[in-house]
Write an enzyme that holds these catalytic residues in place. Structure first.
Site, PDB file in Angstrom:
ATOM      1  N   ASP A  39       0.828  -1.206   0.000  1.00  0.00           N
ATOM      2  CA  ASP A  39       0.000   0.000   0.000  1.00  0.00           C
ATOM      3  C   ASP A  39       0.863   1.257   0.000  1.00  0.00           C
ATOM      4  O   ASP A  39       2.058   1.230   0.316  1.00  0.00           O
ATOM      5  CB  ASP A  39      -0.920  -0.009   1.225  1.00  0.00           C
ATOM      6  N   ASP A  42     -10.562   2.038  -3.077  1.00  0.00           N
ATOM      7  CA  ASP A  42     -11.020   1.892  -1.693  1.00  0.00           C
ATOM      8  C   ASP A  42     -12.534   1.959  -1.599  1.00  0.00           C
ATOM      9  O   ASP A  42     -13.099   1.651  -0.547  1.00  0.00           O
ATOM     10  CB  ASP A  42     -10.413   2.996  -0.820  1.00  0.00           C
TER      11      ASP A  42
END
EC number: 3.2.1.22
Length: 733
Positions: free
Chosen positions: A480, A550
């Site tokens: 990430d 997301d």
């Protein structure tokens, strides 16, 4: 058959395969003139040379009395500053005397079989040198002896040409590269429109079609990454181009940093396109004898519309950009604990989720943020990649062993590019943090950036991750990056070289990923940057799948995944089922709709499985079984967009097997209203001579029937409903 033909007498270069031709020539003064990029032609006989006209205020070559030849009006392969070409230059080189004049003159060419690697950068590749041929055009500035090698590769069986540039300083003095585009192409007499993929965090890659007006348009990123806000992809299309007809030119930059797609429509209605590293805050010192390699652009041409362009990218990226051993393997169905627990978890709280995953047939458990250091929120511990023994009293290995004993694979979340003030790494190496001396750095998500351009920083992170990975049975890594770059400065570089920091960061990231993926080839890597903030072909080179967004809301994901499919394969995009109401939008959708949308990519679950109702558990269990049956078709079949959620109240797409003997069709209805119009769905990509059976109803249809007539969509008085059709070829009795 050779893919590159050179007419020595007329100095014309013709790259060609069965679907396209790319033609350019050497003109007066050694300038390269672009002639043609489009459908295949067998031979170019030289008639399409640019007409010479004396144009006011468009000057001529130094020392020439020919007023009809001007670099300002000539369609070119690569423009430079200072040569009386008033377009945006593709390259700007600053010399020791302060001048930026650069007159690139043709010196020669090289042709080689296959496709050479690019130094330090991801790029498309070949598995056999017969797949492609590569042409290198050598241009030199005679005064400074700076050489530009324009690199072209054409694939034999793909509608693809790749381009990049290598700059070699053959002179005696250092020069500064202030701009080096990877490619340029000029079009004449074309009224194009653009298709781009703008967006935002949790709202990525929404296709936008726009007109091209006089002047300059730039689509790009200044965030240090490819970004949520503007994906490094652009298409040029005619206004009549549709999904299934018309010219479509695609340009996809294999790069994960600042980028720019610059368009200029000039006084003569000529269109000038340049693609490459964004020149904002870019200044690269090129010493005598040194070289600089630009990222690569993947160019696609088709006259069969946007779907054909997309399919060319799907095959190219999946087969010749992704290198992982997993590229042709079915991807596991995962459950990720993030939306189930956020930071509030321990081993005892996670085990029931693992147990439930086993019962539902899920194949991998992914441990997300919060397992390391003393990280109970986002204020600490980034940079300290050691387990938090408060949450795992017997160590991480104990929990990993438990997951494996349940028959699941184990994955883990990492954010190796970041650092927290509250971390051991910062206490030991505060200079590793990227910040401008004398100024406080800007926080984002309470975290800061490591200077990956420095070898010492990369070595530290590699050593920590190596210790983690070699001692644990980890099957998967979610990599990430939850902020963009700011406070651009490196203590490792002198003041005059701070313009190298952005690009050195990206090169450092690639070097770190190269080391890790080489050392651990059996680990499945998934890219992520707050969702789809770094969803690009450069990351795909190292990671065969990327978290698309997301935003897990099924309705929002329709547009996100629709847009993503324009330039990237389905196997690259992960999509998860989450709770309803959705945590990002508050929208309520059925489990069946959430499952169908997520099953349109690499399926996973992002919720607390222990909190599902019995009915929803049954749906998940059934959906997991069904997905496993059709997984090869979804992840590796031909993908077709049928209806756009942007321009209609529906979305629809389908997946067809390579043999055309099986298809999955998904039709999504958006908002419901009274007295709705009747809608039909027509299929594509089937064999018109075969018969297909609807697996659910047993009804049989001809392939031509399904494609020409289609079928009526059910009338449903409910928002956000989904219908999934499964067809298989049969021999009709």
């Amino acid at each position: 058959m050779s893919l590159i033909t050179v007419d020595q007498a007329n100095r014309v270069f013709h790259l060609h395969n069965q679907t396209l031709s790319y033609i350019f020539a050497v003109e007066q003064g050694g300038t390269l003139s672009h002639l043609y990029f489009g459908g295949h032609v067998d031979h170019y006989h030289g008639e399409l040379r640019y007409p010479r006209v004396d144009r006011g205020f468009s000057g001529n070559l130094p020392g020439s009395t020919d007023r009809t030849f001007s670099r300002d009006t000539l369609p070119k392969e690569y423009s430079t500053a200072g040569e009386m070409d008033y377009h945006l230059p593709a390259a700007i080189v600053r010399h020791t005397d302060g001048a930026n004049a650069l007159y690139l003159v043709y010196q020669g060419y090289r042709i080689e079989a296959g496709k050479p690697k690019l130094s330090g950068l991801p790029a498309a590749f070949v598995e056999d040198e017969t797949e492609a041929e590569t042409l290198t055009i050598v241009l030199v500035d005679q005064v400074s002896q700076v050489e530009f090698d324009l690199q072209y590769t054409i694939y034999r069986d793909r509608p693809v040409v790749t381009r990049s540039v290598q700059v070699c300083n053959q002179g005696d003095h250092a020069v500064n590269l202030e701009k080096v585009a990877s490619m340029q192409i000029d079009f004449t007499d074309r009224q194009f429109e653009t298709i781009t993929l703008p967006g935002a965090h949790a709202n990525e890659r929404h296709p936008e079609r726009g007109s091209i007006n006089y002047g300059i348009q730039t689509f790009g990123s200044l965030r240090g990454t490819s970004s949520h806000q503007m994906n490094p992809f652009l298409a040029l299309v005619d206004h009549t181009t549709t999904e299934f007809s018309g010219d479509a030119y695609g340009f996809n930059l294999v790069y994960s940093g600042n980028h720019a797609f610059e368009l200029e429509k000039d006084q003569l209605d000529q269109l000038h396109l340049m693609v490459g590293i964004n020149s904002y805050n870019f200044n690269w010192q090129l010493k005598a004898g040194a070289t600089f390699q630009t990222p690569e652009v993947l160019m696609v041409y088709t006259n069969k519309g946007l779907n054909a362009m997309s399919q060319a990218y799907h095959h190219l990226i999946r087969e010749r950009v992704v290198r992982s051993e997993f590229k042709n393997q079915e991807r596991p169905i995962v459950v990720n604990n993030w939306e189930a627990t956020f930071f509030d978890f321990n081993e005892a709280k996670l085990k029931p989720i693992v147990d439930e995953a086993k019962q539902l047939g899920i194949e991998m458990f992914v441990l997300d943020d919060g397992w390391f250091g003393h990280r109970d929120d986002d204020n600490s511990s980034l940079g300290d990649w050691q387990v938090d023994h408060r949450k795992f009293p017997q160590g991480l290995n104990h929990f990993v062993k438990y997951v494996h004993e349940q028959g699941l694979k184990f994955g883990i979340w990492l954010e190796p590019e970041m650092i927290s003030y509250d971390s051991k790494l910062y206490q030991q190496h505060p200079d590793y943090l990227m910040q401008v001396p004398g100024r406080s750095p800007s926080p984002s998500r309470n975290q800061y950036i490591l200077d990956l351009g420095r070898q010492a920083v990369r070595n530290n992170i590699f050593d920590q991750l190596d210790q983690l990975l070699k001692s644990k049975q980890i099957d998967y890594i979610k990599w990430d990056m939850n902020r963009h770059l700011s406070d651009i400065y490196s203590v490792a570089l002198p003041p005059e070289r701070q313009g190298e920091v952005y690009h050195r960061y990206v090169l450092g990231l690639y070097e770190l990923l190269e080391r890790l993926t080489t050392a651990y080839p059996h680990i499945l890597f998934e890219g992520c940057s707050g969702g789809g903030g770094r969803f690009d072909a450069g990351m795909a080179y190292y990671m065969p799948q990327i978290w698309a967004s997301d935003n897990t809301d099924a309705v929002a994901r329709l547009t996100i995944q629709y847009g993503t499919s324009l330039a990237y394969p389905i196997s690259l995009a992960t999509a998860h089922v989450s709770v309803s109401p959705n945590q990002q939008t508050g929208r309520e959708t059925s489990m069946s709709t959430r499952s169908a949308v997520a099953a349109s990519g690499v399926l996973g679950y992002e919720l607390d499985l222990t909190q599902l109702s019995s009915a929803d558990k049954q749906i998940v269990q059934k959906q997991v079984v069904q997905y496993k049956q059709i997984r090869p078709l979804i992840q590796f079949g031909e993908f077709y967009r049928l209806k756009s959620p942007i321009t209609s109240n529906q979305a629809a797409w389908m997946f067809v097997s390579p043999q055309q003997d099986e298809a999955i069709v998904m039709v999504f209805n958006l908002t419901s209203y009274a007295q709705p119009s009747l809608t039909k769905t027509k299929l594509v990509g089937l064999n018109p001579k075969l018969n297909y059976q609807n697996i659910a109803t047993k009804a049989i249809f001809g392939g031509d029937e399904l494609m020409q007539l289609g079928f009526y969509d059910p009338v449903v008085y409910q928002d956000y409903t989904t219908k999934v059709y499964h067809f298989k070829a049969v021999t009709e009795n």
